[in-house]
Design a protein around this motif. Sequence first.
Motif, mmCIF file in Angstrom:
data_model
loop_
_atom_site.group_PDB
_atom_site.id
_atom_site.type_symbol
_atom_site.label_atom_id
_atom_site.label_comp_id
_atom_site.label_asym_id
_atom_site.label_seq_id
_atom_site.Cartn_x
_atom_site.Cartn_y
_atom_site.Cartn_z
ATOM 1 N N SER A 228 3.310 6.788 7.089
ATOM 2 C CA SER A 228 3.412 5.713 6.097
ATOM 3 C C SER A 228 2.534 4.513 6.456
ATOM 4 C CB SER A 228 4.870 5.264 5.965
ATOM 5 O OG SER A 228 5.317 4.707 7.172
ATOM 6 N N LEU B 114 3.102 2.397 9.035
ATOM 7 C CA LEU B 114 3.833 1.317 9.702
ATOM 8 C C LEU B 114 3.592 1.329 11.206
ATOM 9 C CD1 LEU B 114 7.182 1.609 7.718
ATOM 10 C CD2 LEU B 114 5.464 -0.202 7.515
ATOM 11 N N ALA C 228 -0.465 0.184 5.698
ATOM 12 C CA ALA C 228 0.614 0.818 4.919
ATOM 13 C C ALA C 228 0.446 0.606 3.419
ATOM 14 C CB ALA C 228 1.964 0.273 5.378
ATOM 15 N N ARG C 229 0.033 -0.610 3.030
ATOM 16 C CA ARG C 229 0.049 -0.912 1.600
ATOM 17 C C ARG C 229 -1.056 -0.216 0.811
ATOM 18 N NH1 ARG C 229 -2.691 -5.370 -0.505
ATOM 19 N NH2 ARG C 229 -4.262 -6.281 0.848
ATOM 20 N N THR D 61 2.385 5.755 0.028
ATOM 21 C CA THR D 61 3.493 6.650 0.343
ATOM 22 C C THR D 61 4.782 6.018 -0.164
ATOM 23 O OG1 THR D 61 3.884 5.613 2.485
ATOM 24 C CG2 THR D 61 2.375 7.488 2.430
#
Lengths: 381, 278
Positions: free
Chosen positions: A61, A63, A83-84, A88
């Motif tokens: 993801s 993170l 992540a952004r 996901t």
Amino acid sequence: MDIHVTPLDFGKAAVTVLGLSKTFGKVTVLENINFHVDEDEIVVLLGASGSGKTTILRIISGLEHPDSGKIILHNRDVTDLPARERGTGVIFQSYALFPKMNVAQNIAYGLKIRHSRRKEIRATIDRLLELVHLEEHRKKYPSQLSGGQQQRVAIARALAYNPEVLLFDEPFGALDAQIRARLRREIRALLKQIKVPSIFITHDQEEALELGDRVAVLNSGRLEQIGTPFEVYSKPETEFVATFLGAANILDGFVDGRRFESGEVVLDTEQECATLKREAAKLVVRPEDLFLRKPENLTQKYQKLADGVIDEVSFVGAFERVIVKMELPDQPAFVVTRPKTETAAFPLRAGQKVTAGVVRFRILKNPKIQKLGQTKSSATG
Amino acid sequence: MATNPSTMRHVRGFDVVRPLSITVMIAVMLPLVLLPLASIFIFGTSKGLASFWAALNAPEAIFALKLSIVTSFWATVFNVIFGLFAAYVLSKYSFWGRNAVIVTISLPTAIPTAVAGFALLLLWGPYGLLGRLLDPKGIHLMFTAYAIILANIFVTFPLAFGVIKPVFDTMSRSLEEASATMGASRWQTFWHVTLPSLRGAIVSGALLTFARAVGEFGSTILVSGNLASRTQTAPLYIFAKFNEGQVEAANAIAIVLALFSFVIFSILFFARDWLDVD
């Protein structure tokens, strides 16, 4: 997806994890993890706490960043993306619903961030609320919902922006046993309906077998085996997999010319690993694959394992569990489970002499080296 | 096993301890807290409401109240924004000397306000460390409204921070992570997810800061110069009028300040549920 800018080709895999490794300080959390998730497929990462399963999910993801290895989502290398930018959908263990937003606002969040048109957002909310059967809870706040409802909101919220993959972090951990059994069937049905590739992590083997199209078994940061629930249960490749997924009776011995030998025990095997060369091996027998008969009264369909004495008989609901002290070196205590038809036909009590026969069993040749020799030889022992 | 004695005890009939303990509590509070407050109202209105209004409408009195409100307002704005920022930084990042910073931020509560005022003079005054550099340029902070704002900022510095920081610390990290995986930037996450969860803490932090700043006396009297209709805040006005023997004038403002504190703390007490409502 623009194929011209991506020289990668990982076929139809939705998620490809390549050679993932990660250490926290001096602790190795992940060691050369490789697997993929197909379109429409549910893969369950199964392992005890500390096995690294959560770290894999966090790395996919975005993170967490891996020390080495790659994450490919639909032919796009996202390893270095934050992540952004990965798209996901993570369903956190505690659901992580935004407490100051109502259900509709929670679902709308991903689209609002993407500056979608209002009309489109409203249509998506309507469609997803219907999908997860929460139409009448649209205006409620997360604290007013039950655990199962919160989880459905979390799923709807992730589905709103058409995620590349859904990642479930121990999604049933916070719920009690009856509800979790019902919810996992519901969620599996839902995922099969909407056809979104998904990864679950869990430490519950029953959950893994029921949820997954394939199950990946993790042990201290290593992927021990990945396969269909039937494969990992019936054809474990390592002792860890054999004992982590259900109960297993283990006996040390040798393979030699299509036979397994351990003291006086000799079993014929068709398994491909049995070669002509004499090699150390382990026998794995599931409790339900052992049959107890009166001494020397085995029929043709069983191979004799050994004689033994009943140590303990206990009734555990759907079946009976028997502990047998085998007349083998060290007198190992084997566990046998017997269905009601068996217990009625042949009742047992402690102290009774029996003969144990097997129908199905599994041979593990050089149990750990066989699978992991190429990564780390010091791991044996 | 430790058992709570109050749940174990069985009392038949009339329980003497209950009314007795309540009476003792109020009896102690009466001369120490309740009567002093009551006497402000009794004396302030003893000569009739007309003279109370007249005392309140004196230009100097109105100026002092306005000055208090304006200087406290800016100190509150600064301390809430900075407190929010400091709480964010200190609960999100761990760095060398982090605990030292936390202790330093909290320090102004423990320092006597007169010392705080004195310290500000030593820094910003005409001969102060920084004031000496500003003085030739014609910038004089001390003995102006800015000095009052600086003093208010100093003495109320830890209040908003102290309310906001614990909320930050207990806030689930996964909320921000969820927001990030859904595509939000740091700023969007802060604005849409983090800030709404802090709403209650920000409002109560601001009210506390404002209430404390309006009442500030010790540091203000040192840095402001206490010039009527120029740098005289409401508490300084009370002190000055009392010194001049104008007890009614002092009393009228005292009533206003007491009511003001009462209102703010009532809001804090009764609105707690509303502020934290989901």
